[in-house]
Design a protein around this motif. Structure first.
Motif: not given
Length: 503
Positions: A55-60, A62-65, A77-87
């Motif tokens: 999921d982390a790689k797919e999110l990267k 779709d939403m690189p930033a 994966a250990a990740v650092y997410l923006t609120p938009e990415a979390g949603h």
């Protein structure tokens, strides 16, 4: 026009009054804006978490930033997410549950994926089916209207998003409700507490029924009390997700109190805070229990129970859960719910990473299960929106099936306590309750008996009478309906006991 001194004073007073009112309105506006800012501050902050590596790689992509992958190990994966990415993860990748597990820091997130997963405890000896009399009596007491009323009560907060004042109020009110239920039942073995968290200001609620024989062994059921909406968290009624689960376990508790069940092991009912932002409440509780070596036999999660979206009533989630515990819950359904008024059908499904609070217990090495309202993908499509209201189902019949499974699990796993029927010779006596009479046959015991004592499920003596032979009949006309222990007493005060149901 000539004004009197009194008139001039009144005019000045009115002017001062208007000034004060104007300033108060300005101050109120400032306070309102400040409260709104503080209440949404956490929603606008980047945060650390763990999630599925895929999921982390797919999110990267779709939403690189929106995501920074801090570390990878195995399938996490250990990740650092923006609120938009979390949603985005919450709504698009998983649909149910946050899809990630919140961590307080980068160090905590990285440490979590590098922590060797504990071996799930396997206490097969805890899972037997022997309490038919009291389970069947309890199933008959489940009240669908109570479940509906509780769902509506929680829905009416408008939102239970974890950082809103209404979420904390909902927790405090639930604590009061659970305390009142226990007090009304005369239960001195029950306590209720708020569990305060570091990851959220919203407390969880925990009700404990202390075990009479094995108080340090815990049997747990829970659901999450918070709610969320992808259209703004000020309008998040959360009727199905997860007012239904909280209402399911609340009715199970009320039913156990009504039937007078006294557990041998300690039972805990948990209403978790902040599940929707990464299993925060259950994660902190499960970690504390693990760090303190608390002996949790198993934990069952009730998250969404009232939407009938599949051909089968219950779908047991098979990933991030215990196969042993899942199998036992299915055995309970086969034993108690194969047919008749309490019939329940079931199937299995998958729910993926960070799906609900059961994952918190699994991650700490405890056996956990998650019976869900439908096959994944066929569940309530209105969750995480302002349309997640009770009117979608219009009845609590589906949730009542989960209440029955919850009752079966609690009674059979915690077992009857100080009034257990496993005393010596119990299997050699025959008791039949018919037309207000107790017919007994004690011949196979080879003993002589002098009296019969009838105890209610709180251990109080309801009746005592002498017996003159090993075969006879005793009138129960003056005994109220309920579950009792019939104890026959020998001349040397040995007891031979069995439970009976008086209707």
């Amino acid at each position: 026009m000539i004004f009197s001194t009194k008139h001039i004073i009144l005019l000045k007073f009115e002017s001062i009054k208007k000034n004060i009112m104007k300033r108060m309105k300005q101050l109120l506006l400032i306070v309102t804006v400040l409260v709104a800012f503080l209440s949404t501050a956490q929603e606008t902050k980047n945060f650390y978490a763990t999630m599925s590596l895929q999921d982390a790689k797919e999110l990267k992509q779709d939403m690189p930033a929106g995501i920074e992958i801090l570390a990878e190990r195995r399938n996490e994966a250990a990740v650092y997410l923006t609120p938009e990415a979390g949603h985005y993860v919450h709504e698009k990748v998983l649909v149910h549950g946050p899809g990630y597990i919140y961590k307080a820091s980068a160090e905590d997130a990285i440490a979590a994926i590098h922590k060797d997963k504990p071996v799930i405890s396997n206490k097969m000896g805890a899972f037997t089916i022997s309490e038919d009399a009291i389970v069947n009596a309890a199933l008959d007491l489940v009240n669908t209207q109570n479940i509906e009323d509780q769902i509506l009560e929680l829905q009416n907060y408008g939102t239970r998003y974890h950082n809103r004042a209404s979420a904390t109020q909902a927790a405090e009110d639930l604590k009061t409700k659970w305390e009142t239920m226990a007090a009304d039942a005369g239960r001195t073995d029950v306590s209720v507490r708020l569990y305060n968290h570091s990851g959220t200001n919203m407390p969880s609620v925990i009700m404990t029924i202390e075990g009479s024989e094995e108080p340090l062994e815990f049997v747990i059921v829970g659901g999450h009390l918070d709610s969320t909406s992808n259209q703004g968290n000020n309008d998040a009624p959360g009727a199905d997700d997860d007012a239904s689960g909280i209402s399911t376990i609340t009715e199970a508790a009320r039913t156990l109190f009504e039937v007078g069940f006294v557990p041998a092991r300690t039972i805990e009912f948990m209403a978790y805070a902040a599940e929707e932002i990464g299993l925060v409440g259950s994660g902190e509780i499960a970690q504390e229990y693990s760090n303190n070596g608390v002996d949790v036999i198993s934990a069952v999660q009730f998250d969404m129970t009232n939407y009938n979206g599949s051909a089968n009533d219950i779908s047991f989630i098979t990933d991030h859960t215990s196969g042993t515990l899942n199998s036992f819950l299915m055995q309970l359904a086969d034993h108690y719910n194969a047919s008749g008024p309490h019939q329940i059908s079931y199937s299995t499904s998958l729910c993926n990473y960070g799906c609900s609070d059961h994952a918190s217990w699994t991650n700490e090495g405890y056996m956990a299960s998650f019976p869900f309202e439908a096959n994944f993908g066929q569940h309530n499509p209105n969750i995480h929106t302002p349309d997640d209201t009770f009117s979608v189902s219009g009845t609590a019949d589906h949730a009542a099936k989960f209440t029955k499974l919850c009752i079966e699990y609690l009674i059979e796993t915690a077992k009857s306590g100080n009034l257990s029927v496993d005393e010596h010779l119990a299997d050699t006596i025959t008791l039949i309750v018919d037309n207000g009479n107790l017919e007994y046959n004690l011949e196979a015991t080879g003993r002589s008996f002098t009296s019969l004592r009838l105890y209610d499920m709180l251990g109080k003596t309801s009746m005592e009478t002498s017996v003159s032979s090993n075969i006879g009949t005793v009138s129960l006309q003056n005994v109220s309906a309920g579950i009792y222990v019939a104890s026959f007493v020998t001349e040397n005060n040995t007891l031979v006991s069995k439970k009976i149901v008086v209707k």
